[in-house]
Design an enzyme around this catalytic site. Structure first.
Site, PDB file in Angstrom:
ATOM      1  N   ASN A  12      28.733  26.210  47.528  1.00  0.00           N
ATOM      2  CA  ASN A  12      28.873  27.636  47.215  1.00  0.00           C
ATOM      3  C   ASN A  12      27.500  28.267  47.411  1.00  0.00           C
ATOM      4  O   ASN A  12      26.623  28.110  46.568  1.00  0.00           O
ATOM      5  CB  ASN A  12      29.341  27.801  45.753  1.00  0.00           C
ATOM      6  CG  ASN A  12      29.337  29.255  45.321  1.00  0.00           C
ATOM      7  OD1 ASN A  12      29.237  30.164  46.153  1.00  0.00           O
ATOM      8  ND2 ASN A  12      29.435  29.494  44.018  1.00  0.00           N
ATOM      9  N   LYS A  14      26.674  31.268  47.291  1.00  0.00           N
ATOM     10  CA  LYS A  14      26.485  32.514  46.523  1.00  0.00           C
ATOM     11  C   LYS A  14      25.905  33.589  47.455  1.00  0.00           C
ATOM     12  O   LYS A  14      26.223  33.581  48.638  1.00  0.00           O
ATOM     13  CB  LYS A  14      25.597  32.272  45.304  1.00  0.00           C
ATOM     14  CG  LYS A  14      26.047  31.057  44.496  1.00  0.00           C
ATOM     15  CD  LYS A  14      25.461  31.023  43.135  1.00  0.00           C
ATOM     16  CE  LYS A  14      25.775  29.684  42.487  1.00  0.00           C
ATOM     17  NZ  LYS A  14      25.719  29.706  41.043  1.00  0.00           N
ATOM     18  N   HIS A  98      35.411  32.306  40.152  1.00  0.00           N
ATOM     19  CA  HIS A  98      34.108  31.747  39.782  1.00  0.00           C
ATOM     20  C   HIS A  98      33.591  32.480  38.542  1.00  0.00           C
ATOM     21  O   HIS A  98      33.823  33.678  38.376  1.00  0.00           O
ATOM     22  CB  HIS A  98      33.118  31.908  40.948  1.00  0.00           C
ATOM     23  CG  HIS A  98      31.852  31.135  40.745  1.00  0.00           C
ATOM     24  ND1 HIS A  98      30.831  31.595  39.944  1.00  0.00           N
ATOM     25  CD2 HIS A  98      31.449  29.929  41.210  1.00  0.00           C
ATOM     26  CE1 HIS A  98      29.854  30.698  39.942  1.00  0.00           C
ATOM     27  NE2 HIS A  98      30.207  29.678  40.708  1.00  0.00           N
ATOM     28  N   GLU A 100      30.837  33.620  37.793  1.00  0.00           N
ATOM     29  CA  GLU A 100      29.998  34.805  38.066  1.00  0.00           C
ATOM     30  C   GLU A 100      30.865  36.017  38.389  1.00  0.00           C
ATOM     31  O   GLU A 100      30.497  37.154  38.092  1.00  0.00           O
ATOM     32  CB  GLU A 100      29.001  34.481  39.192  1.00  0.00           C
ATOM     33  CG  GLU A 100      27.896  33.557  38.687  1.00  0.00           C
ATOM     34  CD  GLU A 100      27.266  32.655  39.733  1.00  0.00           C
ATOM     35  OE1 GLU A 100      27.433  32.907  40.934  1.00  0.00           O
ATOM     36  OE2 GLU A 100      26.600  31.681  39.330  1.00  0.00           O
ATOM     37  N   GLU A 170      34.006  23.988  35.947  1.00  0.00           N
ATOM     38  CA  GLU A 170      32.613  24.423  35.955  1.00  0.00           C
ATOM     39  C   GLU A 170      32.247  24.987  34.585  1.00  0.00           C
ATOM     40  O   GLU A 170      32.464  26.179  34.321  1.00  0.00           O
ATOM     41  CB  GLU A 170      32.410  25.504  37.012  1.00  0.00           C
ATOM     42  CG  GLU A 170      32.666  25.039  38.426  1.00  0.00           C
ATOM     43  CD  GLU A 170      31.773  25.765  39.420  1.00  0.00           C
ATOM     44  OE1 GLU A 170      31.090  25.091  40.174  1.00  0.00           O
ATOM     45  OE2 GLU A 170      31.761  27.009  39.411  1.00  0.00           O
ATOM     46  N   GLY A 176      23.771  26.558  37.449  1.00  0.00           N
ATOM     47  CA  GLY A 176      22.444  27.076  37.791  1.00  0.00           C
ATOM     48  C   GLY A 176      21.408  26.890  36.700  1.00  0.00           C
ATOM     49  O   GLY A 176      20.339  27.496  36.743  1.00  0.00           O
ATOM     50  N   SER A 215      25.161  22.299  38.227  1.00  0.00           N
ATOM     51  CA  SER A 215      23.876  21.597  38.346  1.00  0.00           C
ATOM     52  C   SER A 215      24.014  20.165  38.863  1.00  0.00           C
ATOM     53  O   SER A 215      23.332  19.252  38.388  1.00  0.00           O
ATOM     54  CB  SER A 215      23.133  21.624  37.006  1.00  0.00           C
ATOM     55  OG  SER A 215      22.806  22.958  36.648  1.00  0.00           O
TER      56      SER A 215
HETATM   57  C1  PEP Z   1      28.339  27.077  41.320  1.00  0.00           C
HETATM   58  O1  PEP Z   1      27.827  28.158  41.538  1.00  0.00           O
HETATM   59  O2  PEP Z   1      29.554  26.927  41.485  1.00  0.00           O
HETATM   60  C2  PEP Z   1      27.484  25.977  40.876  1.00  0.00           C
HETATM   61  C3  PEP Z   1      28.051  24.852  40.488  1.00  0.00           C
HETATM   62  O3  PEP Z   1      26.143  26.206  40.895  1.00  0.00           O
HETATM   63  P1  PEP Z   1      24.976  25.123  40.612  1.00  0.00           P
HETATM   64  O4  PEP Z   1      25.317  23.876  41.386  1.00  0.00           O
HETATM   65  O5  PEP Z   1      23.730  25.790  41.132  1.00  0.00           O
HETATM   66  O6  PEP Z   1      24.942  24.871  39.147  1.00  0.00           O
END
Ligand code: PEP
Length: 259
Positions: A12, A14, A98, A100, A170, A176, A215
């Site tokens: 992803n 972003k 997601h 976000e 998630e 992040g 992460s």
């Molecule tokens: C995500 O944005 O779906 C995500 C898992 O981000 P990160 O790996 O940076 O935590």
């Protein structure tokens, strides 16, 4: 693991990227593809780069997709992008719900449900994101939140759609932040999601791919992918670094015993 659940690692990106930078990144990811083993790989890029992804990835094993989509087919929805448009650019996947999008753009469970249905109606594979926020976790509400999000978004799906769906667990507090869930924790909640899906689909969820996201790095990938319920990862930050992304894909393949 069910043998039909081919591991999937999806990046992803972003709101990151540039035409020039993407060319280098995608070339390096494709170069690593020979080492991916059994795992399938996809990158979910910003809308303007879908044409570039299509042109650079069409002849490779790497698939691509978008990070959001409208639930509407067409019309006066300024700034929105439809499923048919994503299909025009060869997308296989679209991330839906997601955290976000839920947090910064007010996406509700009802909205997410419609987007999942729209994606299936147009032959796209939704990567449905569910996960609890930190305060929900601290209040002991993880199981309830994740079950509700899953049931809401998938209640209208046929068993066949449940099989083809991809879910990403998630935990919002892990995205992040550099603070990943432990493998054991992620596996427990992923199993819960599978059971919630299974109750409505006559057990079809035994074949649904459920990813973990939050992460994931080359350092913790083996622990995450070594869990029996987890079928791969949704990777944010580390997907912008070809070396890290490729190492994560290799870990997914290795943990499934074919590398
Ligand atoms: C995500 O944005 O779906 C995500 C898992 O981000 P990160 O790996 O940076 O935590």
């Amino acid at each position: 693991m069910n043998s039909q659940r081919t591991p999937l690692v999806a990046g992803n990106w972003k709101m990151h990227g540039s035409l020039e930078g993407n060319t280098v990144l995608l070339a390096e990811v494709v170069k690593g593809a020979g080492l991916f083993g059994r795992a399938q790989v996809a990158v979910c890029v910003p809308f303007p780069y879908l044409a570039q992804a299509k042109s650079l990835l069409a002849a490779t094993p790497v698939r691509w997709g978008a990070q959001n989509v409208s639930e509407h087919t067409h019309g006066a929805y300024t700034g929105e992008v439809s499923c048919a448009m994503l299909k025009d650019f060869g997308c296989r996947y679209v991330i839906v719900g997601h955290s976000e999008r839920r947090q910064f753009f007010g996406e509700t469970d009802v909205w997410v449900t419609r987007k999942v249905q729209a994606a299936f109606a147009h032959g796209l594979v939704p990567i449905l994101c569910v996960g609890e926020r930190l305060e929900e976790r601290d209040a002991g509400r993880t199981d309830r939140i994740v079950t509700e999000q899953t049931e809401m978004a998938t209640g209208e799906l046929s068993s066949e759609q449940v099989v083809n769906l991809v879910v990403a667990y998630e935990p919002v507090w892990a995205i992040g932040t550099g603070r990943s869930a432990t493998g054991e924790e992620a596996n427990r909640v992923t199993g819960l999601i599978r059971r919630a899906l299974g109750r409505r689909s006559g057990g079809a969820s035994a074949q649904t791919r459920i990813l973990y996201g939050g992460s994931v790095t080359p350092d913790n990938a083996a622990e995450v992918f070594g869990q029996p319920e987890i079928d791969g990862g949704l990777i944010g930050g580390a997907s912008l670094d070809a070396g890290k992304f490729t190492a994560i894909v290799r870990a997914a393949s290795r943990e499934r015993g074919n590398l």
